[in-house]
Design a protein around this motif. Structure first.
Motif, PDB file in Angstrom:
ATOM      1  N   GLY A  87       0.698  -0.956   0.007  1.00  0.00           N
ATOM      2  CA  GLY A  87       0.033  -0.177   0.023  1.00  0.00           C
ATOM      3  C   GLY A  87       0.752   1.281  -0.047  1.00  0.00           C
ATOM      4  N   GLU A  88       1.887   1.187   1.017  1.00  0.00           N
ATOM      5  CA  GLU A  88       2.738   2.619   1.023  1.00  0.00           C
ATOM      6  C   GLU A  88       3.456   2.815  -0.298  1.00  0.00           C
ATOM      7  N   CYS A  89       3.830   1.887  -0.995  1.00  0.00           N
ATOM      8  CA  CYS A  89       4.815   2.059  -2.315  1.00  0.00           C
ATOM      9  C   CYS A  89       4.029   2.036  -3.507  1.00  0.00           C
ATOM     10  N   TRP A  90       2.703   1.793  -3.473  1.00  0.00           N
ATOM     11  CA  TRP A  90       1.963   2.160  -4.698  1.00  0.00           C
ATOM     12  C   TRP A  90       1.904   3.326  -5.191  1.00  0.00           C
ATOM     13  N   HIS A  91       1.978   3.358  -6.567  1.00  0.00           N
ATOM     14  CA  HIS A  91       1.868   4.724  -7.294  1.00  0.00           C
ATOM     15  C   HIS A  91       0.937   4.416  -8.704  1.00  0.00           C
ATOM     16  N   ASN A  92       0.603   5.631  -9.300  1.00  0.00           N
ATOM     17  CA  ASN A  92      -0.110   5.477 -10.409  1.00  0.00           C
ATOM     18  C   ASN A  92       0.428   5.330 -11.998  1.00  0.00           C
ATOM     19  N   GLN A  93       1.495   4.973 -11.847  1.00  0.00           N
ATOM     20  CA  GLN A  93       2.102   4.464 -13.023  1.00  0.00           C
ATOM     21  C   GLN A  93       2.771   3.041 -13.009  1.00  0.00           C
ATOM     22  N   VAL A  94       1.772   2.215 -12.344  1.00  0.00           N
ATOM     23  CA  VAL A  94       1.954   0.877 -12.188  1.00  0.00           C
ATOM     24  C   VAL A  94       1.421   0.334 -13.460  1.00  0.00           C
ATOM     25  N   LYS A  95       1.916  -0.458 -14.402  1.00  0.00           N
ATOM     26  CA  LYS A  95       1.326  -0.857 -15.621  1.00  0.00           C
ATOM     27  C   LYS A  95       1.138  -2.309 -15.705  1.00  0.00           C
ATOM     28  N   ILE A  96      -0.097  -2.761 -15.906  1.00  0.00           N
ATOM     29  CA  ILE A  96      -0.674  -3.913 -16.246  1.00  0.00           C
ATOM     30  C   ILE A  96      -0.779  -4.518 -17.349  1.00  0.00           C
ATOM     31  N   VAL A  97      -0.109  -5.561 -17.935  1.00  0.00           N
ATOM     32  CA  VAL A  97      -0.160  -5.833 -19.350  1.00  0.00           C
ATOM     33  C   VAL A  97      -1.117  -6.752 -19.933  1.00  0.00           C
ATOM     34  N   LYS A  98      -1.258  -8.064 -18.706  1.00  0.00           N
ATOM     35  CA  LYS A  98      -2.286  -8.886 -18.874  1.00  0.00           C
ATOM     36  C   LYS A  98      -3.412  -8.249 -18.289  1.00  0.00           C
ATOM     37  N   GLN A  99      -4.429  -8.111 -19.200  1.00  0.00           N
ATOM     38  CA  GLN A  99      -5.730  -7.314 -18.885  1.00  0.00           C
ATOM     39  C   GLN A  99      -6.661  -8.166 -18.314  1.00  0.00           C
ATOM     40  N   ASP A 100      -6.603  -9.518 -18.324  1.00  0.00           N
ATOM     41  CA  ASP A 100      -7.287 -10.309 -17.684  1.00  0.00           C
ATOM     42  C   ASP A 100      -7.103 -10.690 -16.281  1.00  0.00           C
ATOM     43  N   ARG A 101      -6.096  -9.957 -15.716  1.00  0.00           N
ATOM     44  CA  ARG A 101      -5.609 -10.064 -14.289  1.00  0.00           C
ATOM     45  C   ARG A 101      -5.672  -8.691 -13.539  1.00  0.00           C
ATOM     46  N   SER A 102      -6.311  -8.965 -12.356  1.00  0.00           N
ATOM     47  CA  SER A 102      -6.378  -7.526 -11.596  1.00  0.00           C
ATOM     48  C   SER A 102      -5.272  -7.519 -10.643  1.00  0.00           C
ATOM     49  N   ILE A 103      -5.242  -6.308 -10.201  1.00  0.00           N
ATOM     50  CA  ILE A 103      -4.394  -5.888  -8.990  1.00  0.00           C
ATOM     51  C   ILE A 103      -4.460  -6.723  -7.884  1.00  0.00           C
ATOM     52  N   ASP A 104      -5.727  -7.132  -7.365  1.00  0.00           N
ATOM     53  CA  ASP A 104      -5.650  -8.059  -6.453  1.00  0.00           C
ATOM     54  C   ASP A 104      -5.201  -9.465  -6.860  1.00  0.00           C
ATOM     55  N   HIS A 105      -5.345  -9.876  -8.026  1.00  0.00           N
ATOM     56  CA  HIS A 105      -4.808 -11.217  -8.376  1.00  0.00           C
ATOM     57  C   HIS A 105      -3.265 -11.116  -8.129  1.00  0.00           C
ATOM     58  N   TYR A 106      -2.632 -10.077  -8.453  1.00  0.00           N
ATOM     59  CA  TYR A 106      -1.187 -10.046  -8.292  1.00  0.00           C
ATOM     60  C   TYR A 106      -0.898  -9.944  -6.885  1.00  0.00           C
ATOM     61  N   LYS A 107      -1.669  -9.138  -6.092  1.00  0.00           N
ATOM     62  CA  LYS A 107      -1.384  -8.967  -4.639  1.00  0.00           C
ATOM     63  C   LYS A 107      -1.348 -10.452  -3.860  1.00  0.00           C
ATOM     64  N   GLU A 108      -2.478 -11.056  -4.188  1.00  0.00           N
ATOM     65  CA  GLU A 108      -2.617 -12.589  -3.576  1.00  0.00           C
ATOM     66  C   GLU A 108      -1.534 -13.517  -4.320  1.00  0.00           C
ATOM     67  N   PHE A 109      -1.113 -13.331  -5.386  1.00  0.00           N
ATOM     68  CA  PHE A 109      -0.151 -14.119  -5.844  1.00  0.00           C
ATOM     69  C   PHE A 109       1.090 -14.046  -4.984  1.00  0.00           C
ATOM     70  N   GLY A 110       1.510 -12.668  -4.772  1.00  0.00           N
ATOM     71  CA  GLY A 110       2.624 -12.587  -3.779  1.00  0.00           C
ATOM     72  C   GLY A 110       2.377 -12.971  -2.451  1.00  0.00           C
ATOM     73  N   GLU A 111       1.453 -12.881  -2.049  1.00  0.00           N
ATOM     74  CA  GLU A 111       1.166 -13.526  -0.773  1.00  0.00           C
ATOM     75  C   GLU A 111       1.440 -15.035  -0.492  1.00  0.00           C
ATOM     76  N   ARG A 112       0.853 -15.387  -1.529  1.00  0.00           N
ATOM     77  CA  ARG A 112       1.258 -17.033  -2.024  1.00  0.00           C
ATOM     78  C   ARG A 112       2.711 -17.486  -1.834  1.00  0.00           C
ATOM     79  N   CYS A 113       3.291 -16.501  -2.573  1.00  0.00           N
ATOM     80  CA  CYS A 113       4.799 -16.724  -2.539  1.00  0.00           C
ATOM     81  C   CYS A 113       5.354 -16.637  -1.358  1.00  0.00           C
TER      82      CYS A 113
END
Length: 394
Positions: A87-113
């Motif tokens: 949350g603290e590091c997030w900025h508005n220039q984060v680029k998502i290429v895979k349009q079928d995946r949400s921010i929450d998808h990536y966040k949960e992926f990191g948690e699983r790691c």
């Protein structure tokens, strides 16, 4: 995951310090290398994959710092720190290429790691941790002209003269053992560790593929390390002799922060090269960049045909035979008697090359079975042929 050394590459009296990431950037796309390290064009965007990787690395670094201070971090502490940093590091220039995946998808992926790693390695008492995000540097030649530096995620001493270089990966692809055995990054780190810690007689290279909960290992012989020095020097020489920095178009372009100024992408009606869609996460509004489809410029077909001709002409002196499939696939057969061992040839001696097989080609170059100019031609062709429309979108 700090970027090592941001000194300009040219127009200076002293040769710069290189890193594995710099070398890989040049090999993927010379123009991206020029934009980043020579022209020093600021990068405002960041891919979601890079953002995710940084947050996971930070969380694991905090975990081991806590262990070093005598603490016993819980899994909830680890995840709490990860979510706070996200949350603290997030900025508005984060680029998502895979349009079928949400921010929450990536966040949960990191948690699983992180959960996978915590469960596999607690109580985190394996060996003596000598450094976290440990900066190391070395020279590839006796005169100190070719300097390399980097940052080791975790350096561990596990006994008398026994060291381990650990690297965390959030990739969704698990490499083969053959890929690891020719990986350049950690092997360059090994050279630096051997110089800084002379008692290091045995060094293991260790990758943690966090999404799979897997720990993969490799060792390098002195002969392999000597070959690595030669091949790395050859890449540096190519960089410093390059005056064109010709761009290479591939799937990786969609993740490139310079796509909006690249000549391969700006000759279209959408000069910015990106579309914007609103997204919401962590209780705030965010701007998420997503790639848009474009036609392949005619220059790509011209470059492909020229490379085919150049590769065909260069193959015979290399002791190799080349075939091109009807959809652009590249096949190679080598006359070396041990080709099956080193190129994983099929029974008939032919190998279909792809971007994923580049480490095997670099290994052939290290072993002096293929020349650097020939491998460079193959690499450029494979980068072009990785585009989806070459293969009907498959």
């Amino acid at each position: 995951m700090p970027e090592s050394g941001d000194t300009p590459i040219r127009r200076q009296s002293v040769r710069p310090v290189y890193s594995a990431s710099r070398l890989s950037t040049y090999e993927s796309c010379p123009l991206q290398f020029r934009y980043r390290y020579i022209d020093r064009i600021p990068r405002t965007e960041e891919s979601i994959e890079a953002y995710l990787g940084s947050r996971v690395h930070e969380a694991l670094s905090v975990l081991y710092h806590t262990v070093q201070r005598g603490g016993g971090p819980s899994l909830s502490d680890l995840l709490k720190d990860y979510h706070r940093q996200w949350g603290e590091c997030w900025h508005n220039q984060v680029k998502i290429v895979k349009q079928d995946r949400s921010i929450d998808h990536y966040k949960e992926f990191g948690e699983r790691c992180l959960v996978n790693y915590y469960q596999a390695h607690q109580p985190f008492n394996h060996g003596e941790v000598l450094g976290l995000e440990c900066q190391v540097a070395t020279s590839l030649d006796p005169d100190g002209c070719y300097k390399i530096q980097g940052y080791i995620d975790r350096l561990v001493c596990v006994g008398s003269g026994r060291y381990e270089i650990h690297d965390y990966k959030t990739s969704g692809r698990l490499p083969s053992q053959g890929d690891l055995d020719v990986d350049r990054q950690l092997a360059l780190y090994q050279l630096a560790v051997e110089e800084r810690w002379p008692d290091a007689k045995e060094i293991d290279l260790v990758w943690h593929y966090l999404a799979f909960g897997r720990e993969l290992r490799s060792k390098r012989s002195p002969k392999a390390l000597d070959g690595l020095k030669r091949s790395t020097i050859a890449v540096i020489d190519r960089i410093e002799a390059d005056t064109e920095f010709t761009p290479i178009k591939s799937r990786l372009c969609h993740w490139c922060v310079y796509q909006n100024i690249c000549p391969l992408w700006t000759d279209h009606s959408d000069a910015t090269g990106t579309a914007y869609a609103p997204a919401v996460g962590d209780g705030r509004s965010m701007e998420v960049r997503t790639s848009v489809d474009r036609r392949e410029p005619d220059i790509q077909s011209i470059a492909r045909d020229a490379l085919r001709e150049a590769i065909t002409l260069a193959a015979e002196p290399e002791g190799a035979e080349i075939r091109f499939g009807e959809h652009g696939q590249l096949w190679i057969s080598m006359s070396h008697s041990d080709r099956k061992t080193h190129l994983n040839s099929a029974a008939d001696g032919w190998v279909r090359l792809s971007v994923e097989s580049l480490p095997l080609l670099f290994r052939q170059m290290e072993l002096a079975r293929l020349s650097a100019p020939f491998v460079e031609k193959l690499q450029r062709y494979l980068a072009l042929s990785s585009q989806e429309d070459w293969y009907g979108g498959h």
